[in-house]
Design a protein around this motif. Sequence first.
Motif, PDB file in Angstrom:
ATOM      1  N   GLY A  54       0.770  -1.408  -0.223  1.00  0.00           N
ATOM      2  CA  GLY A  54      -0.038   0.061  -0.313  1.00  0.00           C
ATOM      3  C   GLY A  54       0.933   1.156  -0.448  1.00  0.00           C
ATOM      4  O   GLY A  54       2.010   1.646   0.015  1.00  0.00           O
ATOM      5  N   PHE A  55       0.084   2.324  -0.891  1.00  0.00           N
ATOM      6  CA  PHE A  55       1.122   3.561   0.114  1.00  0.00           C
ATOM      7  C   PHE A  55       1.083   3.980   1.401  1.00  0.00           C
ATOM      8  O   PHE A  55       0.387   4.273   2.297  1.00  0.00           O
ATOM      9  CB  PHE A  55      -0.065   5.014  -1.200  1.00  0.00           C
ATOM     10  N   TRP A  56       2.643   4.398   1.842  1.00  0.00           N
ATOM     11  CA  TRP A  56       2.969   4.839   3.397  1.00  0.00           C
ATOM     12  C   TRP A  56       2.641   6.712   3.037  1.00  0.00           C
ATOM     13  O   TRP A  56       2.940   7.136   2.978  1.00  0.00           O
ATOM     14  CB  TRP A  56       4.129   5.093   3.484  1.00  0.00           C
ATOM     15  N   GLN A  57       0.982   6.187   3.511  1.00  0.00           N
ATOM     16  CA  GLN A  57       0.790   7.995   3.686  1.00  0.00           C
ATOM     17  C   GLN A  57       1.381   9.278   4.898  1.00  0.00           C
ATOM     18  O   GLN A  57       1.384  10.353   4.595  1.00  0.00           O
ATOM     19  CB  GLN A  57      -0.356   7.966   4.510  1.00  0.00           C
ATOM     20  N   HIS A  58       2.801   8.636   4.882  1.00  0.00           N
ATOM     21  CA  HIS A  58       3.358   9.264   5.818  1.00  0.00           C
ATOM     22  C   HIS A  58       4.871   9.863   5.264  1.00  0.00           C
ATOM     23  O   HIS A  58       5.462  11.065   5.133  1.00  0.00           O
ATOM     24  CB  HIS A  58       4.057   9.169   7.648  1.00  0.00           C
ATOM     25  N   GLU A  59       4.498   9.604   3.887  1.00  0.00           N
ATOM     26  CA  GLU A  59       5.393   9.928   2.656  1.00  0.00           C
ATOM     27  C   GLU A  59       4.433  11.178   1.805  1.00  0.00           C
ATOM     28  O   GLU A  59       3.974  11.109   0.884  1.00  0.00           O
ATOM     29  CB  GLU A  59       5.568   8.945   1.905  1.00  0.00           C
ATOM     30  N   GLU A  60       4.522  12.620   2.544  1.00  0.00           N
ATOM     31  CA  GLU A  60       4.084  13.493   1.742  1.00  0.00           C
ATOM     32  C   GLU A  60       4.443  13.516   0.379  1.00  0.00           C
ATOM     33  O   GLU A  60       5.543  13.535   0.428  1.00  0.00           O
ATOM     34  CB  GLU A  60       4.293  15.195   2.655  1.00  0.00           C
ATOM     35  N   LEU A  61       3.517  14.436  -0.748  1.00  0.00           N
ATOM     36  CA  LEU A  61       3.755  14.718  -1.467  1.00  0.00           C
ATOM     37  C   LEU A  61       4.023  16.004  -1.499  1.00  0.00           C
ATOM     38  O   LEU A  61       3.256  17.048  -0.961  1.00  0.00           O
ATOM     39  CB  LEU A  61       3.228  14.688  -2.967  1.00  0.00           C
ATOM     40  N   PHE A  62       4.835  16.904  -2.273  1.00  0.00           N
ATOM     41  CA  PHE A  62       4.658  18.168  -2.127  1.00  0.00           C
ATOM     42  C   PHE A  62       4.552  19.604  -3.876  1.00  0.00           C
ATOM     43  O   PHE A  62       5.193  19.340  -4.773  1.00  0.00           O
ATOM     44  CB  PHE A  62       5.978  19.285  -1.700  1.00  0.00           C
ATOM     45  N   ALA A  63       3.239  20.163  -3.080  1.00  0.00           N
ATOM     46  CA  ALA A  63       2.878  21.102  -4.723  1.00  0.00           C
ATOM     47  C   ALA A  63       3.253  21.557  -4.536  1.00  0.00           C
ATOM     48  O   ALA A  63       2.576  22.884  -3.299  1.00  0.00           O
ATOM     49  CB  ALA A  63       1.405  19.685  -4.767  1.00  0.00           C
ATOM     50  N   THR A  64       2.788  22.030  -5.689  1.00  0.00           N
ATOM     51  CA  THR A  64       2.438  23.972  -6.284  1.00  0.00           C
ATOM     52  C   THR A  64       1.762  24.478  -6.940  1.00  0.00           C
ATOM     53  O   THR A  64       1.165  23.859  -7.974  1.00  0.00           O
ATOM     54  CB  THR A  64       3.780  24.268  -6.454  1.00  0.00           C
TER      55      THR A  64
END
Length: 353
Positions: A54-64
């Motif tokens: 599954g996707f590790w939710q503690h690994e945030e993506l950073f977006a602009t």
Amino acid sequence: MAVVGRAPAELYLDPANPRLADEGLSVEQQDDILLWLWRNKSVNELVDSILANGFWQHEELFATKEDGRLIVVEGNRRLAAVKILSDADLRERLGIALKEHPSEAVLESIRTLPVIQATRKELWGFVGFKHVNGPQAWDSIAKADYVFGVRRDFDVSLAEIASGIGDRHETVARLYRGYVVLRQAQEQLDFDTTDTQHRRFPFSHLWTALGYVSIRKYLGVDPEALENEEPVPQSHLRQLGFLMRWLFGSQSQNIDATVRRQNPDLRHLAQTLEVQKGIDLLESGKSLSVALDASLGDAHLFRTALTKAEANAREAMSFVSTGFKGEEELVEAGNSLLRQAKSLKTLMSRDES
């Protein structure tokens, strides 16, 4: 900065990702960006990991936010993996096959992704530390492109960039200097990084070469000039063309690179460029070894040859008892060596007097 859940379809892959520096893609070409990442940046490994865990939710993506789109600045490989897993039509369109279909639990883990929204200017230090000087380093071209973009777009000095990402080894300055020279060669001399004699473009040859005083002098630049976007003066573009040819060669013109390996070839190139005779020979197409010998001068060559001859004679003496069986040709070789040694000593004695 708050973490907000976003659906994968709301997020765009970043065409300004330094990994894509030479691809010339736009934000509208999302399929092309994703396919390039899939083919070149091991997105399949992330797909397999998410399929298993599954996707590790503690690994945030950073977006602009740019032009109404939420573009992911940090986390493009993870976003690409998620888009592939969550969109069967996309997989079919791009010809990507999975080893197994994602389970409901996996699909649930990627329905929304943790995203932190900020400006690129707010994020450059974090991204730079992670990928330029940190644990997930890009290749050197991508690093240099990122440093160049931060300096140009945000008016941040090289010293500030180095401090912001924890660089204590002048890596930022060296990458930047190499990159602006490369860009100038591409824009003004039509240099093509794919048309070289190397399997992969060895960018480090260039930024390492610029550390040598003789090479900078040959190009008509100094460290201060190398902080400009077009550091090589127009009067020295011809020399820049020669340098790029020596460093990288050309497949289309069937020109071999003079520098095959940084050590010792790059050092020898720098030595050769210290004197005009060496420069003239290299520019006329002579080999590096010939030009280097000419640039070093007879005194250096004599010392080197004599020292080598003495060392070889000592080595031969150590094998006489076990390696010599009375062969006539070896006796003659020894006699010839003796005659040459006596003649050499006589000539040296005359010079002393």
